[in-house]
Scaffold this motif. Structure first.
Motif, PDB file in Angstrom:
ATOM      1  N   HIS A  35      -6.692  18.709   1.560  1.00  0.00           N
ATOM      2  CA  HIS A  35      -7.494  19.188   2.695  1.00  0.00           C
ATOM      3  C   HIS A  35      -6.670  20.123   3.504  1.00  0.00           C
ATOM      4  CE1 HIS A  35      -9.169  18.945   6.820  1.00  0.00           C
ATOM      5  NE2 HIS A  35     -10.491  19.171   5.969  1.00  0.00           N
ATOM      6  N   ALA A  36      -5.496  19.994   3.693  1.00  0.00           N
ATOM      7  CA  ALA A  36      -4.789  21.048   4.448  1.00  0.00           C
ATOM      8  C   ALA A  36      -4.469  22.327   3.829  1.00  0.00           C
ATOM      9  CB  ALA A  36      -3.302  20.369   4.972  1.00  0.00           C
ATOM     10  N   ALA A  37      -4.311  21.973   2.566  1.00  0.00           N
ATOM     11  CA  ALA A  37      -4.100  23.209   1.742  1.00  0.00           C
ATOM     12  C   ALA A  37      -5.366  23.968   1.409  1.00  0.00           C
ATOM     13  CB  ALA A  37      -3.634  22.685   0.282  1.00  0.00           C
ATOM     14  N   ALA A  38      -6.543  23.146   1.497  1.00  0.00           N
ATOM     15  CA  ALA A  38      -7.865  23.971   1.364  1.00  0.00           C
ATOM     16  C   ALA A  38      -8.106  24.707   2.786  1.00  0.00           C
ATOM     17  CB  ALA A  38      -8.903  22.731   1.114  1.00  0.00           C
ATOM     18  N   GLU A  39      -8.072  24.072   3.775  1.00  0.00           N
ATOM     19  CA  GLU A  39      -8.078  24.793   5.159  1.00  0.00           C
ATOM     20  C   GLU A  39      -6.982  26.123   5.117  1.00  0.00           C
ATOM     21  OE1 GLU A  39      -7.721  22.118   8.503  1.00  0.00           O
ATOM     22  OE2 GLU A  39      -9.964  21.739   8.306  1.00  0.00           O
ATOM     23  N   ALA A  40      -5.850  26.040   4.624  1.00  0.00           N
ATOM     24  CA  ALA A  40      -5.090  26.990   4.887  1.00  0.00           C
ATOM     25  C   ALA A  40      -5.591  28.309   3.869  1.00  0.00           C
ATOM     26  CB  ALA A  40      -3.504  26.621   4.334  1.00  0.00           C
ATOM     27  N   ALA A  41      -6.180  27.844   2.727  1.00  0.00           N
ATOM     28  CA  ALA A  41      -6.705  28.916   1.714  1.00  0.00           C
ATOM     29  C   ALA A  41      -8.113  29.401   2.152  1.00  0.00           C
ATOM     30  CB  ALA A  41      -6.841  28.259   0.472  1.00  0.00           C
ATOM     31  N   GLY A  42      -8.556  29.053   3.537  1.00  0.00           N
ATOM     32  CA  GLY A  42      -9.825  29.202   4.162  1.00  0.00           C
ATOM     33  C   GLY A  42     -11.231  28.623   3.478  1.00  0.00           C
ATOM     34  N   ILE A  43     -10.723  27.444   2.768  1.00  0.00           N
ATOM     35  CA  ILE A  43     -11.891  26.668   2.527  1.00  0.00           C
ATOM     36  C   ILE A  43     -12.197  25.624   3.515  1.00  0.00           C
ATOM     37  CG2 ILE A  43     -12.741  25.219   0.658  1.00  0.00           C
ATOM     38  CD1 ILE A  43     -10.325  26.363  -1.149  1.00  0.00           C
ATOM     39  N   MET A  44     -13.514  25.954   4.185  1.00  0.00           N
ATOM     40  CA  MET A  44     -13.925  25.090   5.258  1.00  0.00           C
ATOM     41  C   MET A  44     -14.593  23.779   4.526  1.00  0.00           C
ATOM     42  SD  MET A  44     -12.608  26.500   8.106  1.00  0.00           S
ATOM     43  CE  MET A  44     -11.349  25.973   7.493  1.00  0.00           C
ATOM     44  N   ILE A  45     -13.781  22.718   4.465  1.00  0.00           N
ATOM     45  CA  ILE A  45     -14.601  21.427   4.164  1.00  0.00           C
ATOM     46  C   ILE A  45     -14.170  20.214   4.404  1.00  0.00           C
ATOM     47  CG2 ILE A  45     -12.780  21.281   2.223  1.00  0.00           C
ATOM     48  CD1 ILE A  45     -14.648  20.226   0.111  1.00  0.00           C
ATOM     49  N   GLY A  46     -14.921  19.369   4.763  1.00  0.00           N
ATOM     50  CA  GLY A  46     -14.479  18.031   5.565  1.00  0.00           C
ATOM     51  C   GLY A  46     -13.727  17.216   4.677  1.00  0.00           C
ATOM     52  N   LEU A  47     -12.665  16.471   5.657  1.00  0.00           N
ATOM     53  CA  LEU A  47     -11.977  15.487   5.007  1.00  0.00           C
ATOM     54  C   LEU A  47     -12.551  14.335   4.132  1.00  0.00           C
ATOM     55  CD1 LEU A  47      -8.892  14.494   4.277  1.00  0.00           C
ATOM     56  CD2 LEU A  47      -8.731  13.514   6.435  1.00  0.00           C
ATOM     57  N   THR A  48     -13.770  13.774   4.585  1.00  0.00           N
ATOM     58  CA  THR A  48     -14.272  12.861   4.104  1.00  0.00           C
ATOM     59  C   THR A  48     -14.857  13.479   2.587  1.00  0.00           C
ATOM     60  OG1 THR A  48     -15.074  12.079   5.937  1.00  0.00           O
ATOM     61  CG2 THR A  48     -16.583  11.477   4.164  1.00  0.00           C
ATOM     62  N   THR A  49     -15.277  14.627   2.535  1.00  0.00           N
ATOM     63  CA  THR A  49     -15.793  15.347   1.340  1.00  0.00           C
ATOM     64  C   THR A  49     -14.575  15.459   0.379  1.00  0.00           C
ATOM     65  OG1 THR A  49     -17.506  16.588   2.429  1.00  0.00           O
ATOM     66  CG2 THR A  49     -16.973  17.403   0.421  1.00  0.00           C
ATOM     67  N   VAL A  50     -13.274  15.920   0.892  1.00  0.00           N
ATOM     68  CA  VAL A  50     -12.252  15.993  -0.079  1.00  0.00           C
ATOM     69  C   VAL A  50     -12.093  14.268  -0.560  1.00  0.00           C
ATOM     70  CG1 VAL A  50      -9.789  16.227  -0.230  1.00  0.00           C
ATOM     71  CG2 VAL A  50     -11.256  17.982   1.251  1.00  0.00           C
ATOM     72  N   TYR A  51     -12.166  13.367   0.035  1.00  0.00           N
ATOM     73  CA  TYR A  51     -11.982  12.033  -0.238  1.00  0.00           C
ATOM     74  C   TYR A  51     -12.881  11.811  -1.337  1.00  0.00           C
ATOM     75  CZ  TYR A  51      -7.912  10.338   2.815  1.00  0.00           C
ATOM     76  OH  TYR A  51      -6.978  10.003   3.278  1.00  0.00           O
ATOM     77  N   ARG A  52     -14.126  12.181  -1.026  1.00  0.00           N
ATOM     78  CA  ARG A  52     -15.259  11.621  -1.974  1.00  0.00           C
ATOM     79  C   ARG A  52     -15.170  12.462  -3.280  1.00  0.00           C
ATOM     80  NH1 ARG A  52     -19.587  12.970   1.307  1.00  0.00           N
ATOM     81  NH2 ARG A  52     -19.321  10.972   2.435  1.00  0.00           N
ATOM     82  N   THR A  53     -14.708  13.769  -3.202  1.00  0.00           N
ATOM     83  CA  THR A  53     -14.795  14.494  -4.361  1.00  0.00           C
ATOM     84  C   THR A  53     -13.486  14.060  -5.501  1.00  0.00           C
ATOM     85  OG1 THR A  53     -15.274  16.333  -3.281  1.00  0.00           O
ATOM     86  CG2 THR A  53     -14.109  17.031  -5.074  1.00  0.00           C
ATOM     87  N   LEU A  54     -12.427  13.704  -4.674  1.00  0.00           N
ATOM     88  CA  LEU A  54     -11.163  12.980  -5.555  1.00  0.00           C
ATOM     89  C   LEU A  54     -11.713  11.790  -6.198  1.00  0.00           C
ATOM     90  CD1 LEU A  54      -8.234  14.101  -3.208  1.00  0.00           C
ATOM     91  CD2 LEU A  54      -8.996  15.122  -5.402  1.00  0.00           C
ATOM     92  N   ARG A  55     -12.218  10.716  -5.344  1.00  0.00           N
ATOM     93  CA  ARG A  55     -12.973   9.547  -6.089  1.00  0.00           C
ATOM     94  C   ARG A  55     -13.747  10.018  -7.177  1.00  0.00           C
ATOM     95  NH1 ARG A  55     -10.980   4.944  -3.338  1.00  0.00           N
ATOM     96  NH2 ARG A  55     -12.072   3.990  -5.287  1.00  0.00           N
ATOM     97  N   ILE A  56     -14.778  10.901  -7.238  1.00  0.00           N
ATOM     98  CA  ILE A  56     -15.425  11.510  -8.391  1.00  0.00           C
ATOM     99  C   ILE A  56     -14.758  11.718  -9.285  1.00  0.00           C
ATOM    100  CG2 ILE A  56     -17.322  13.161  -9.074  1.00  0.00           C
ATOM    101  CD1 ILE A  56     -18.429  12.827  -5.987  1.00  0.00           C
ATOM    102  N   LEU A  57     -13.613  12.538  -9.087  1.00  0.00           N
ATOM    103  CA  LEU A  57     -12.775  13.013 -10.186  1.00  0.00           C
ATOM    104  C   LEU A  57     -11.979  12.046 -10.910  1.00  0.00           C
ATOM    105  CD1 LEU A  57     -10.819  16.016  -8.590  1.00  0.00           C
ATOM    106  CD2 LEU A  57     -12.043  16.203 -10.667  1.00  0.00           C
ATOM    107  N   GLU A  58     -11.752  11.032 -10.218  1.00  0.00           N
ATOM    108  CA  GLU A  58     -11.003   9.831 -10.767  1.00  0.00           C
ATOM    109  C   GLU A  58     -11.961   9.037 -11.680  1.00  0.00           C
ATOM    110  OE1 GLU A  58      -9.045   5.584  -9.281  1.00  0.00           O
ATOM    111  OE2 GLU A  58      -9.906   7.254  -7.710  1.00  0.00           O
ATOM    112  N   ALA A  59     -13.178   8.855 -11.036  1.00  0.00           N
ATOM    113  CA  ALA A  59     -14.101   8.239 -11.876  1.00  0.00           C
ATOM    114  C   ALA A  59     -14.484   8.959 -13.018  1.00  0.00           C
ATOM    115  CB  ALA A  59     -15.341   7.651 -10.985  1.00  0.00           C
ATOM    116  N   ASP A  60     -14.516  10.245 -13.090  1.00  0.00           N
ATOM    117  CA  ASP A  60     -14.824  11.128 -14.091  1.00  0.00           C
ATOM    118  C   ASP A  60     -13.794  11.182 -15.099  1.00  0.00           C
ATOM    119  OD1 ASP A  60     -16.718  12.754 -15.723  1.00  0.00           O
ATOM    120  OD2 ASP A  60     -15.614  14.461 -14.850  1.00  0.00           O
ATOM    121  N   GLY A  61     -12.593  10.960 -14.866  1.00  0.00           N
ATOM    122  CA  GLY A  61     -11.517  11.049 -15.894  1.00  0.00           C
ATOM    123  C   GLY A  61     -10.873  12.663 -15.481  1.00  0.00           C
TER     124      GLY A  61
END
Length: 136
Positions: A35-61
């Protein structure tokens, strides 16, 4: 993540940018550090969305997951979609993929002999890498 599947989640511009950023990670990262790296790169995204996206990635392999010494989940992209096992330095967090075909055969054997399907497993190997060992 393989392809662009996000499960039931919408594929937003921020999520796509986060996935692109995640794919550049060479080592395990926490949701907070991503999340911090995303913000540093100018990607405005909520921390909850980062957690959710990583969980989806995990489930998807699309990501391997380990826990650090504090129990926090750390994620690393799976470049070829294959499940990997790692040895992780307890001092600096350096990780290296290790061959674990014996573990995979054992997991398939357990499935065959028990009649279970969808067997998942976690094998976590930790130690101290050569660089950190020389500092002691």
């Amino acid at each position: 993540m393989r392809g662009s599947a996000l499960g039931n989640q919408r594929s937003t511009r921020q999520r796509r940018e986060l996935l692109t950023l995640f794919q550049t990670c060479d080592d395990f990262v926490s949701a907070r550090s991503l999340h911090a790296a995303a913000e540093a790169a100018g990607i405005m995204i909520g921390l909850t969305t980062v957690y959710r996206t990583l969980r989806i990635l995990e489930a998807d392999g699309g990501a391997d997951v380990i826990r650090d010494l504090n129990g926090e989940r750390l994620y690393r992209p799976r470049p070829d979609g294959r499940h990997q096992h790692y040895v992780v330095c307890r001092e600096c967090g350096l990780s290296r993929a290790v061959e674990a075909e014996q573990v995979e055969r054992w997991a398939r054997s357990v499935a065959a002999t028990t009649g279970f399907t969808g067997i998942d497993h976690v094998v976590e190997l930790t130690g101290v890498c050569g660089d950190c060992g020389r500092k002691e």
